[in-house]
Design a protein around this motif. Structure first.
Motif, PDB file in Angstrom:
ATOM      1  N   VAL A  41       0.830  -1.207   0.000  1.00 48.06           N
ATOM      2  CA  VAL A  41       0.000   0.000   0.000  1.00 48.06           C
ATOM      3  C   VAL A  41       0.865   1.257   0.000  1.00 48.06           C
ATOM      4  N   ILE A  42       1.947   1.263   0.776  1.00 47.10           N
ATOM      5  CA  ILE A  42       2.768   2.478   0.892  1.00 47.10           C
ATOM      6  C   ILE A  42       3.914   2.511  -0.117  1.00 47.10           C
ATOM      7  N   GLY A  43       3.993   1.481  -0.982  1.00 53.17           N
ATOM      8  CA  GLY A  43       4.936   1.517  -2.084  1.00 53.17           C
ATOM      9  C   GLY A  43       6.316   0.966  -1.817  1.00 53.17           C
ATOM     10  N   ARG A  44       6.502   0.285  -0.700  1.00 55.63           N
ATOM     11  CA  ARG A  44       7.815  -0.311  -0.441  1.00 55.63           C
ATOM     12  C   ARG A  44       8.085  -1.516  -1.330  1.00 55.63           C
ATOM     13  N   ILE A  45       7.026  -2.171  -1.766  1.00 57.30           N
ATOM     14  CA  ILE A  45       7.129  -3.253  -2.745  1.00 57.30           C
ATOM     15  C   ILE A  45       6.141  -2.966  -3.869  1.00 57.30           C
ATOM     16  N   ASP A  46       6.369  -3.617  -5.019  1.00 56.86           N
ATOM     17  CA  ASP A  46       5.519  -3.382  -6.189  1.00 56.86           C
ATOM     18  C   ASP A  46       4.337  -4.339  -6.260  1.00 56.86           C
ATOM     19  N   ALA A  47       4.518  -5.545  -5.705  1.00 53.39           N
ATOM     20  CA  ALA A  47       3.489  -6.573  -5.788  1.00 53.39           C
ATOM     21  C   ALA A  47       3.768  -7.604  -4.715  1.00 53.39           C
ATOM     22  N   MET A  48       2.819  -8.525  -4.510  1.00 52.89           N
ATOM     23  CA  MET A  48       3.054  -9.626  -3.576  1.00 52.89           C
ATOM     24  C   MET A  48       2.377 -10.882  -4.084  1.00 52.89           C
ATOM     25  N   ILE A  49       2.929 -12.020  -3.637  1.00 51.96           N
ATOM     26  CA  ILE A  49       2.356 -13.337  -3.936  1.00 51.96           C
ATOM     27  C   ILE A  49       2.180 -14.051  -2.606  1.00 51.96           C
ATOM     28  N   GLY A  50       0.999 -14.594  -2.354  1.00 50.44           N
ATOM     29  CA  GLY A  50       0.753 -15.294  -1.099  1.00 50.44           C
ATOM     30  C   GLY A  50      -0.439 -16.220  -1.218  1.00 50.44           C
ATOM     31  N   ASP A  51      -0.989 -16.631  -0.072  1.00 52.48           N
ATOM     32  CA  ASP A  51      -2.153 -17.516  -0.079  1.00 52.48           C
ATOM     33  C   ASP A  51      -3.373 -16.750  -0.564  1.00 52.48           C
ATOM     34  N   PRO A  52      -3.984 -17.155  -1.682  1.00 53.99           N
ATOM     35  CA  PRO A  52      -5.141 -16.424  -2.212  1.00 53.99           C
ATOM     36  C   PRO A  52      -6.276 -16.197  -1.208  1.00 53.99           C
ATOM     37  N   PRO A  53      -6.714 -17.210  -0.437  1.00 52.97           N
ATOM     38  CA  PRO A  53      -7.816 -16.942   0.499  1.00 52.97           C
ATOM     39  C   PRO A  53      -7.459 -15.918   1.566  1.00 52.97           C
ATOM     40  N   ALA A  54      -6.248 -16.009   2.128  1.00 53.08           N
ATOM     41  CA  ALA A  54      -5.845 -15.058   3.165  1.00 53.08           C
ATOM     42  C   ALA A  54      -5.785 -13.642   2.607  1.00 53.08           C
ATOM     43  N   ILE A  55      -5.301 -13.504   1.386  1.00 46.74           N
ATOM     44  CA  ILE A  55      -5.204 -12.187   0.767  1.00 46.74           C
ATOM     45  C   ILE A  55      -6.599 -11.643   0.456  1.00 46.74           C
ATOM     46  N   ASP A  56      -7.458 -12.461  -0.148  1.00 43.90           N
ATOM     47  CA  ASP A  56      -8.815 -12.013  -0.471  1.00 43.90           C
ATOM     48  C   ASP A  56      -9.576 -11.615   0.779  1.00 43.90           C
ATOM     49  N   TYR A  57      -9.391 -12.386   1.854  1.00 44.26           N
ATOM     50  CA  TYR A  57     -10.065 -12.094   3.116  1.00 44.26           C
ATOM     51  C   TYR A  57      -9.612 -10.733   3.661  1.00 44.26           C
TER      52      TYR A  57
END
Length: 277
Positions: free
Chosen positions: A162-178
């Motif tokens: 959100v604050i721009g320290r990284i460009d993207a992330m990859i993780g567990d889809p359900p945890a991220i969607d939640y």
């Protein structure tokens, strides 16, 4: 009461548990997978495991721990089972006994709304966040120019996104969607990979499986849990449980066309469960 007593007695005979009659569950803290609430399990996998344990006559003992140590703790018998968005991989199947799947998933790229990256090439030369201990990290590290930042939790990675320290992330889809569904002000979304690249199976394959993992000496318990899981698939109760936690997409309930566990940790004629409806 006699039925419950007989189930408890059977459990003592069949299962290798760290605490007799009690299922010690690794709690790594991510929703909507598996968390402890007032001594019971909550979350998608949590509800499934709570129901299965009750039917098998087992009490629940939550054991909070960090994700990166949970597999070793399960192998050593410190806890009996790990679950909650735990993906099946061949490497994990070599060291743990895995149950039948509770759900299916496809990875994607979590990014700011307005971006629509959907391929491995989109991640080249980007700063990408992920979580410690994920099996696909070795594949991420092969992408040209990618700078990998590792975090303990998906929330920490998303806040940096959100604050721009990284460009993207990859993780567990359900945890991220939640997390995104409960924080719309983050203005993030996840776009599934379109590659389905056989050279990057852990990142891009469709229909991958979430499972519970147990030690290799707990095959009888894994078999009994798999039976209970398949009962929930048979009447599609898994979809009803999923609705409580935002698992609405068909991708959560449709297995891969590639029956990749057959002949590996399942018989050659095994088929992944799916809803009959």
């Amino acid at each position: 009461m006699a039925v419950l007593l007989s189930k408890a007695a059977l459990a003592l005979e069949r299962y290798q548990l760290s605490v007799p009659g009690t299922l010690s569950v690794a709690i790594t803290g991510d929703m909507p997978g598996l968390v402890a609430l007032d001594g019971k399990l909550s979350g998608y996998d949590g509800e499934i495991l709570q129901m299965a344990a009750t039917r098998l006559g087992l009490k629940i003992r939550p054991v909070p721990m960090e994700w990166y140590g949970a597999i070793a703790a399960t192998q050593s018998g410190q806890v009996d089972i790990i679950g909650g968005n735990v993906a099946w991989t061949r490497q994990r199947a070599d060291v743990l006994t895995m149950t039948d799947p509770t759900a299916y998933f496809q990875n994607g790229i979590t990014q700011k709304i307005g971006q629509n990256w959907n391929s491995l090439a989109d991640l080249e030369n980007k700063k990408v966040g992920s979580m410690i201990g994920f099996g696909f990290l070795v594949e991420l590290r092969r992408l040209p120019g990618l700078q990998l930042m590792l975090y303990d939790t998906p929330d920490a990675a998303m806040r940096d996104l959100v604050i721009g320290r990284i460009d993207a992330m990859i993780g567990d889809p359900p945890a991220i969607d939640y997390a995104i569904s409960r924080n719309p002000d983050w203005k993030l979304h996840t776009v599934p990979f379109i590659d389905n690249n056989p050279d990057f199976p852990l990142l891009t394959s469709t229909g991958r499986q979430y499972v519970f993992g147990l030690s290799k000496n707990n095959q009888a318990l894994a078999d009994d849990l798999s039976r209970e899981i398949r009962l929930l698939w048979s009447d599609c109760e898994v979809r009803l449980i999923g609705k409580h936690y935002g698992l609405l997409s068909d991708t959560n309930f449709v297995p891969s066309a590639d029956n990749f566990r057959a002949g590996v940790d399942r018989p050659a004629d095994w088929a992944a469960p799916r809803c009959r409806q």
